[in-house]
Design a protein around this motif. Structure first.
Motif, PDB file in Angstrom:
ATOM      1  N   ARG A  61      41.185  19.143  52.511  1.00  0.00           N
ATOM      2  CA  ARG A  61      40.324  19.318  52.420  1.00  0.00           C
ATOM      3  C   ARG A  61      40.042  20.956  53.261  1.00  0.00           C
ATOM      4  O   ARG A  61      40.397  20.743  54.724  1.00  0.00           O
ATOM      5  CB  ARG A  61      39.597  18.564  52.812  1.00  0.00           C
ATOM      6  N   ARG A  62      38.894  21.717  53.164  1.00  0.00           N
ATOM      7  CA  ARG A  62      38.444  22.958  53.720  1.00  0.00           C
ATOM      8  C   ARG A  62      36.764  22.461  53.930  1.00  0.00           C
ATOM      9  O   ARG A  62      36.462  21.621  53.780  1.00  0.00           O
ATOM     10  CB  ARG A  62      38.008  23.945  52.813  1.00  0.00           C
ATOM     11  N   TYR A  63      36.757  23.028  55.313  1.00  0.00           N
ATOM     12  CA  TYR A  63      35.412  22.387  55.774  1.00  0.00           C
ATOM     13  C   TYR A  63      34.323  23.957  55.766  1.00  0.00           C
ATOM     14  O   TYR A  63      34.711  25.182  56.586  1.00  0.00           O
ATOM     15  CB  TYR A  63      35.808  21.426  57.086  1.00  0.00           C
ATOM     16  N   PRO A  64      33.145  23.028  56.591  1.00  0.00           N
ATOM     17  CA  PRO A  64      32.458  23.926  56.794  1.00  0.00           C
ATOM     18  C   PRO A  64      32.415  24.065  58.626  1.00  0.00           C
ATOM     19  O   PRO A  64      33.019  23.368  58.819  1.00  0.00           O
ATOM     20  CB  PRO A  64      30.564  23.776  56.622  1.00  0.00           C
ATOM     21  N   VAL A  65      32.089  25.020  58.991  1.00  0.00           N
ATOM     22  CA  VAL A  65      32.204  25.919  60.360  1.00  0.00           C
ATOM     23  C   VAL A  65      31.087  25.639  61.107  1.00  0.00           C
ATOM     24  O   VAL A  65      30.082  26.491  61.168  1.00  0.00           O
ATOM     25  CB  VAL A  65      33.002  26.817  61.135  1.00  0.00           C
ATOM     26  N   LEU A  66      30.750  25.274  62.770  1.00  0.00           N
ATOM     27  CA  LEU A  66      29.832  25.527  63.054  1.00  0.00           C
ATOM     28  C   LEU A  66      30.045  26.052  64.285  1.00  0.00           C
ATOM     29  O   LEU A  66      31.196  25.367  65.711  1.00  0.00           O
ATOM     30  CB  LEU A  66      28.853  23.758  63.290  1.00  0.00           C
ATOM     31  N   THR A 146      39.070  25.858  56.420  1.00  0.00           N
ATOM     32  CA  THR A 146      37.642  26.967  56.451  1.00  0.00           C
ATOM     33  C   THR A 146      36.915  26.380  55.249  1.00  0.00           C
ATOM     34  O   THR A 146      37.937  27.805  54.619  1.00  0.00           O
ATOM     35  CB  THR A 146      37.455  27.347  57.689  1.00  0.00           C
ATOM     36  N   ASN A 147      35.865  26.730  55.060  1.00  0.00           N
ATOM     37  CA  ASN A 147      35.007  27.656  53.547  1.00  0.00           C
ATOM     38  C   ASN A 147      34.475  28.323  53.603  1.00  0.00           C
ATOM     39  O   ASN A 147      34.542  28.730  55.243  1.00  0.00           O
ATOM     40  CB  ASN A 147      34.750  26.654  52.747  1.00  0.00           C
TER      41      ASN A 147
END
Length: 415
Positions: A61-66, A146-147
């Motif tokens: 899975r790719r994730y949003p980044v903060l 990441t996305n």
């Protein structure tokens, strides 16, 4: 007291760390990792910290980044807050990146633009923004899954840098969280920058969260008034005032509200779902959430809540058509949706139906500790002890290999 005891006491008072060294060794608990790389923009090494979501190692899975500025000060509590809220289903799981500052002088310099009104210790924000865009963000995208969803958060002068990043052409970020930003800097001249930005920027503008505590002269309320007067009508913004917090204590409550702003009402409990008497209404309810900044997908808790809804609303006879309809709109959530429904059927002592659902996603489930655990429980419920034990062992092996969190490990029942 003899001389040996006196000497030992004095040594303990002078070097308390020695006392800790003599205590039984524990197991270190990690909340992230720190990295260092050479930053061409600054011509020196810079540090950054990274905290990965739970279950990161369990799939592709790719994730949003903060990204959180002033990482030495803020990374730990931000990483913990994101972890907790994501675990409870209130926000999507995110990678958290702490952007380290190299001390107070670097912090002042790297968050501000040059200003004759302020002095020579300020003025290198352009260098920091170039570093973020050309070096740090590409590094994170290369190192981790990441996305394209990237939020930038900062507090005080870090909040000011967040706003500068927003109006910077070609910013790599697409959501901005400015907590108590120091808009007093350079005689409040950022208002002029924002005015030009609102006039020239492409619509829609990115989500913007602003906050201020019980502090005078920050300029945040004035900036919000400018947005209300001249900003696009559909600009997704929020402004929070914390009259009972100081400039220093506001960072955590503001952060929690900022994260909720990115994912409003991300989790829907039964009190929201049960008035929707048909599963198609529930499906539409969740489809609407796909318009949020980071989209929407079903996590473990929301999936299990959906399973409870199915039984309470007495639609369990429609489980197959319901699951198919949800998977059509949320294909990336198929395994999690199925497992949530399986857990509901097991709670209702219907292991055969649970097994049938598990077989629908057997290929995906092969690499899921939770899938093997639910199959183990279903097999045990129908009396197949040997196969149940084999599935349980597989679940434990995957949990270890995928570095699942301790709460998930112990819920698998390793003993």
């Amino acid at each position: 007291m003899d001389l040996l005891k006196i000497a030992s006491l004095l040594l303990a008072l002078a070097c308390p760390q020695l006392c800790f060294a003599q205590s039984p060794a524990g197991t270190a608990l990690s909340y992230g990792e720190q990295f260092s790389h050479h930053a061409k923009s600054f011509d020196k090494d810079r540090r950054y910290m990274v905290a990965l979501p739970e279950r990161y190692q369990a799939g592709e899975r790719r994730y949003p980044v903060l990204y959180i500025l002033d990482g030495d000060f803020h990374f730990r509590h931000v990483a913990a807050a994101v972890n907790n809220l994501a675990r409870m289903g209130k926000i999507p799981p995110m990678i958290v990146v702490g952007v380290a500052m190299q001390g107070e002088a670097d912090y002042l310099k790297s968050t501000t633009w040059a200003s004759a009104a302020e002095g020579p210790e300020f003025g290198a924000a352009a260098t920091m923004l170039k570093y973020l865009k050309d070096e740090l963000v590409p590094t994170i995208d290369k190192q981790f899954r990441t996305n394209d969803r990237r939020a930038l958060a900062g507090y005080s002068l870090g909040g000011l840098l967040v706003l500068q990043a927003m109006v910077e052409p070609g910013s790599p970020f697409n959501a901005f969280l400015a907590m108590s930003p120091s808009l007093w800097y350079d005689n409040y001249s950022f208002n002029q920058q924002l005015g030009s930005y609102m006039t020239a920027a492409k619509i829609p503008l990115p989500p913007l969260f602003l906050s201020v505590a019980n502090e005078q002269g920050m300029g945040v309320a004035e900036l919000k008034a400018l947005i209300d007067a001249k900003g696009p009508a559909n600009w997704y913004t929020d402004f929070k005032h914390y009259p009972n917090e100081t400039h220093y204590s506001t960072a955590m409550p503001a952060l929690l509200d900022a994260l909720a702003f990115l994912a409003p009402n991300y989790y829907s409990d039964l009190d929201t779902l049960l008035p929707l008497t048909d599963y198609r209404q529930v499906l539409n309810h969740f489809v609407a959430k796909q318009q949020q900044w980071a989209g929407f997908r079903f996590e473990w808790l929301q999936s299990y809540t959906l399973g409870k809804y199915l039984f309470i609303s007495k639609q369990q006879d429609k489980v197959e058509e319901m699951l198919s309809a949800f998977v059509e709109r949320f294909p990336e959530s198929e395994l999690e949706l199925t497992l949530g429904l399986v857990k509901a059927f097991l709670k209702k002592a219907q292991p055969q139906q649970a097994q049938a659902l598990l077989q629908r996603v057997a290929k995906q489930g092969e690499h899921s500790a939770d899938w093997h655990q639910q199959l183990s429980l279903a097999l045990a419920a129908v009396g197949d002890k040997a196969k149940a034990e084999a599935q349980h062992a597989r679940a434990l092996a995957l949990a270890k290999a995928q570095q699942l969190e301790s709460w998930e490990w112990w819920e698998l029942g390793p003993e």
